[in-house]
Design a protein around this motif. Structure first.
Motif, PDB file in Angstrom:
ATOM      1  N   ARG A  60       1.006  -1.273   0.252  1.00 27.06           N
ATOM      2  CA  ARG A  60       0.553   0.069  -0.136  1.00 27.06           C
ATOM      3  C   ARG A  60       0.904   1.318   0.332  1.00 27.06           C
ATOM      4  N   LEU A  61       0.452   2.310  -1.027  1.00 31.85           N
ATOM      5  CA  LEU A  61       1.294   3.389  -0.588  1.00 31.85           C
ATOM      6  C   LEU A  61       0.404   4.744  -0.771  1.00 31.85           C
ATOM      7  N   GLU A  62       1.288   5.473  -0.417  1.00 32.67           N
ATOM      8  CA  GLU A  62      -0.188   6.464   0.325  1.00 32.67           C
ATOM      9  C   GLU A  62       0.222   7.971  -0.517  1.00 32.67           C
ATOM     10  N   ARG A  63       0.986   7.577  -2.048  1.00 23.17           N
ATOM     11  CA  ARG A  63       1.161   8.399  -2.699  1.00 23.17           C
ATOM     12  C   ARG A  63       1.353   7.366  -4.039  1.00 23.17           C
ATOM     13  N   PRO A  64       0.551   8.035  -5.329  1.00 26.28           N
ATOM     14  CA  PRO A  64       1.053   6.586  -6.484  1.00 26.28           C
ATOM     15  C   PRO A  64       2.335   6.579  -6.519  1.00 26.28           C
ATOM     16  N   ALA A  65       2.310   5.172  -7.204  1.00 22.01           N
ATOM     17  CA  ALA A  65       4.205   5.646  -8.205  1.00 22.01           C
ATOM     18  C   ALA A  65       4.009   6.377  -9.083  1.00 22.01           C
ATOM     19  N   ASP A  66       5.505   6.797  -9.922  1.00 22.34           N
ATOM     20  CA  ASP A  66       5.342   6.969 -11.280  1.00 22.34           C
ATOM     21  C   ASP A  66       5.640   5.945 -12.443  1.00 22.34           C
ATOM     22  N   ALA A  67       6.980   5.448 -12.197  1.00 19.60           N
ATOM     23  CA  ALA A  67       7.444   3.803 -12.081  1.00 19.60           C
ATOM     24  C   ALA A  67       7.499   2.882 -12.327  1.00 19.60           C
ATOM     25  N   VAL A  68       7.988   1.866 -11.544  1.00 14.68           N
ATOM     26  CA  VAL A  68       8.461   0.729 -10.842  1.00 14.68           C
ATOM     27  C   VAL A  68       9.452   0.114 -11.681  1.00 14.68           C
ATOM     28  N   VAL A  69      10.485  -0.559 -10.845  1.00 13.81           N
ATOM     29  CA  VAL A  69      11.671  -0.728 -11.474  1.00 13.81           C
ATOM     30  C   VAL A  69      12.511  -1.190 -10.703  1.00 13.81           C
ATOM     31  N   THR A  70      11.770  -2.937 -10.561  1.00 20.09           N
ATOM     32  CA  THR A  70      12.461  -3.732  -9.801  1.00 20.09           C
ATOM     33  C   THR A  70      13.281  -4.999 -10.580  1.00 20.09           C
ATOM     34  N   SER A  71      13.943  -5.939  -9.994  1.00 19.54           N
ATOM     35  CA  SER A  71      14.233  -6.830 -10.117  1.00 19.54           C
ATOM     36  C   SER A  71      14.382  -7.923  -8.968  1.00 19.54           C
ATOM     37  N   PRO A  72      12.819  -9.042  -9.528  1.00 18.56           N
ATOM     38  CA  PRO A  72      11.850  -9.699  -8.224  1.00 18.56           C
ATOM     39  C   PRO A  72      13.077 -11.026  -8.550  1.00 18.56           C
ATOM     40  N   PRO A  73      12.618 -12.380  -6.860  1.00 16.77           N
ATOM     41  CA  PRO A  73      13.313 -13.578  -7.282  1.00 16.77           C
ATOM     42  C   PRO A  73      13.132 -14.079  -8.258  1.00 16.77           C
ATOM     43  N   TYR A  74      14.534 -15.057  -8.849  1.00 17.54           N
ATOM     44  CA  TYR A  74      13.457 -16.517  -9.334  1.00 17.54           C
ATOM     45  C   TYR A  74      13.146 -17.180  -8.770  1.00 17.54           C
ATOM     46  N   VAL A  75      13.101 -17.815  -9.789  1.00 15.62           N
ATOM     47  CA  VAL A  75      12.143 -19.766  -9.247  1.00 15.62           C
ATOM     48  C   VAL A  75      13.413 -20.261  -8.669  1.00 15.62           C
ATOM     49  N   GLY A  76      13.867 -21.002  -7.200  1.00 18.29           N
ATOM     50  CA  GLY A  76      14.850 -22.178  -6.902  1.00 18.29           C
ATOM     51  C   GLY A  76      15.606 -21.272  -6.647  1.00 18.29           C
ATOM     52  N   VAL A  77      16.066 -20.200  -6.497  1.00 20.62           N
ATOM     53  CA  VAL A  77      17.463 -19.726  -6.650  1.00 20.62           C
ATOM     54  C   VAL A  77      18.647 -18.986  -5.438  1.00 20.62           C
ATOM     55  N   ILE A  78      17.848 -18.484  -4.866  1.00 16.66           N
ATOM     56  CA  ILE A  78      18.652 -18.059  -3.633  1.00 16.66           C
ATOM     57  C   ILE A  78      17.673 -17.941  -2.193  1.00 16.66           C
ATOM     58  N   ASP A  79      17.937 -18.393  -0.891  1.00 15.76           N
ATOM     59  CA  ASP A  79      17.189 -18.096   0.232  1.00 15.76           C
ATOM     60  C   ASP A  79      17.744 -16.395   0.382  1.00 15.76           C
ATOM     61  N   TYR A  80      16.413 -15.697   0.858  1.00 18.11           N
ATOM     62  CA  TYR A  80      17.375 -14.798   0.671  1.00 18.11           C
ATOM     63  C   TYR A  80      17.710 -14.282   2.772  1.00 18.11           C
ATOM     64  N   HIS A  81      17.106 -15.169   3.258  1.00 20.03           N
ATOM     65  CA  HIS A  81      16.411 -15.530   4.337  1.00 20.03           C
ATOM     66  C   HIS A  81      18.303 -15.885   5.157  1.00 20.03           C
ATOM     67  N   ASP A  82      18.043 -16.526   4.266  1.00 28.25           N
ATOM     68  CA  ASP A  82      19.201 -18.174   5.133  1.00 28.25           C
ATOM     69  C   ASP A  82      20.988 -16.951   4.675  1.00 28.25           C
ATOM     70  N   GLN A  83      20.638 -15.914   3.943  1.00 27.98           N
ATOM     71  CA  GLN A  83      21.638 -15.463   3.119  1.00 27.98           C
ATOM     72  C   GLN A  83      22.491 -14.304   4.472  1.00 27.98           C
ATOM     73  N   HIS A  84      21.756 -14.449   5.251  1.00 27.77           N
ATOM     74  CA  HIS A  84      22.038 -13.369   6.010  1.00 27.77           C
ATOM     75  C   HIS A  84      21.548 -14.126   7.463  1.00 27.77           C
ATOM     76  N   ALA A  85      22.131 -15.624   7.598  1.00 31.13           N
ATOM     77  CA  ALA A  85      21.760 -16.287   8.741  1.00 31.13           C
ATOM     78  C   ALA A  85      22.230 -14.949  10.521  1.00 31.13           C
ATOM     79  N   TYR A  86      23.759 -14.899  10.044  1.00 39.62           N
ATOM     80  CA  TYR A  86      24.149 -14.007  10.741  1.00 39.62           C
ATOM     81  C   TYR A  86      23.139 -12.770  11.586  1.00 39.62           C
ATOM     82  N   ALA A  87      22.335 -12.267  11.034  1.00 41.23           N
ATOM     83  CA  ALA A  87      22.278 -10.380  10.895  1.00 41.23           C
ATOM     84  C   ALA A  87      20.925 -10.786  11.795  1.00 41.23           C
ATOM     85  N   TYR A  88      19.703 -12.118  11.710  1.00 41.70           N
ATOM     86  CA  TYR A  88      19.165 -11.945  12.090  1.00 41.70           C
ATOM     87  C   TYR A  88      19.878 -13.047  13.255  1.00 41.70           C
ATOM     88  N   ALA A  89      19.960 -13.652  13.362  1.00 41.65           N
ATOM     89  CA  ALA A  89      20.427 -14.162  15.526  1.00 41.65           C
ATOM     90  C   ALA A  89      21.412 -12.534  15.972  1.00 41.65           C
TER      91      ALA A  89
END
Length: 374
Positions: free
Chosen positions: A246-275
């Motif tokens: 949800r946004l308070e102001r409409p966006a004028d563009a999206v620029v993004t690189s979404p996750p791919y299928v089965g390539v990276i576990d984003y939480h796992d790569q920073h497990a030390y940070a979560y701990a």
């Protein structure tokens, strides 16, 4: 160059593709882009080019998978406002600190003071040791990291950046092979042949040198971005599922690189940070996580999740605004995903990728899809 390769390169947008010599590591990690290692981020020069192409001056750029904040930093640097969200609490922290308006002198002094307090506390026996630290660190490193954690002043202007000093040092001080920092599955406690250094290496001992090095490096990177950042633009970063955006102001563009299928576990790569930071983990809600695999069921779930995420993004955008999506669509999913999300594909542009994940040798290509709401 063979005929087939000539034909392939003829389809590439050379303004969005760079060789190693044209875009060395130092440029891909300039100022705050190198604040913390992050697997799979795209080059800031690509984000810059897409923002210039698709978002008007003074507009709002949205990245619903903001990751390490590459798009958000470039948007702010170009005088655009930015909004981003990520399911990973660590990613949200990293993006927020990269784009926050910092007083460089205050940050440098605060990080130096935190380091001094940590060194004074390093002799105290640690208490309340997270299980992850007990498994992945030697005694000295564990004690020094926990001392630095105690030295961080909650609520201070530099507490977020101090947390990144801590997590970056924690990444370097783990008992892992130097040639497998991003893919370690078990601690290493004995000498080993290191392919990175081409010699026998021993596990890392201690974290203090990393804490010192990264305190100075992070302060310098913040100062470098502060020196080139224009006045006025700001970024809002949310720890949020892209499907609930949800946004308070409409966006004028999206620029993004979404996750791919089965390539990276984003939480796992920073497990030390979560701990170390006691962050709220939502690994179960990651889209396309490696732990789910890449079989038929995982691919179907990924497509459904991306439809929901892109539909949510389209719903908070200005009418007719473009979405620039950087993907490797080797499975041919995105034509159907975009259609189901109520988006019309306007163009597909091929680009050559220069070592995107650090795990790959050889040629690799991805596409920039530009779409708009139907």
């Amino acid at each position: 160059m063979a005929g087939t390769q000539e034909a392939l390169y003829a389809e590439i947008d050379l303004e969005l593709s760079w060789s190693e010599s044209e875009l060395p590591q130092s440029e891909r990690t300039k100022h705050v882009h190198g604040l913390h290692p992050y697997l799979g981020k795209f080059p800031p020069q690509l984000a810059e080019a897409l923002i210039r192409r698709h978002c008007p001056a003074g507009g709002l750029v949205l990245d619903p998978f903001c990751g390490s904040g590459t798009t958000l930093v470039e948007a702010v640097g170009l005088g655009r406002d930015a909004a981003g969200c990520d399911i990973s609490a660590f990613n949200a922290l990293l993006s927020r600190e990269k784009t926050r308006l910092h007083d460089a002198a205050e940050i440098a002094a605060g990080l130096e003071a935190t380091l001094a307090r940590a060194e004074a506390l390093a002799g105290d026996a640690p208490t309340d040791v997270p299980a992850y630290l007990g498994e992945w660190y030697g005694d000295a490193a564990r004690q020094e990291l926990l001392a630095y954690r105690r030295a961080i002043e909650p609520g201070s202007a530099w507490s977020g950046l101090a947390s990144l000093v801590l997590t970056r040092a924690a990444r370097s001080a783990r008992l892992v092979r130097h040639d497998a920092l991003d893919g370690a599955r078990r601690p290493v406690r004995e000498p080993y042949w290191c392919h990175k250094h081409r010699r026998t290496c021993v596990p890392t001992v201690g974290a203090q040198r990393f804490l010192r090095r990264y305190s100075h490096d992070i302060a310098g990177r913040v100062a470098a971005f502060s020196a080139v950042r224009p006045d006025g633009a700001s970024a809002a970063v949310h720890h949020l599922d892209a499907r609930e955006l949800r946004l308070e102001r409409p966006a004028d563009a999206v620029v993004t690189s979404p996750p791919y299928v089965g390539v990276i576990d984003y939480h796992d790569q920073h497990a030390y940070a979560y701990a170390l930071l006691d962050l709220a983990a939502r690994a179960h809600a990651e889209i396309g996580s490696r732990s789910r695999g890449s079989g038929a069921r995982a691919v179907t779930a990924y497509a459904d999740d991306m439809v929901a995420a892109l539909s949510a993004s389209a719903a908070v955008m200005r009418s007719g605004a473009p979405l620039a999506i950087v993907v490797n669509d080797r499975l041919g999913l995105y034509g159907d995903i975009l259609e189901r999300a109520g988006l019309q594909l306007e163009s597909r542009t091929l680009r050559h990728v220069n070592r995107r994940t650090g795990r790959r040798a050889g040629e690799y290509f991805e596409e920039i899809l530009v779409a708009r709401a139907l």
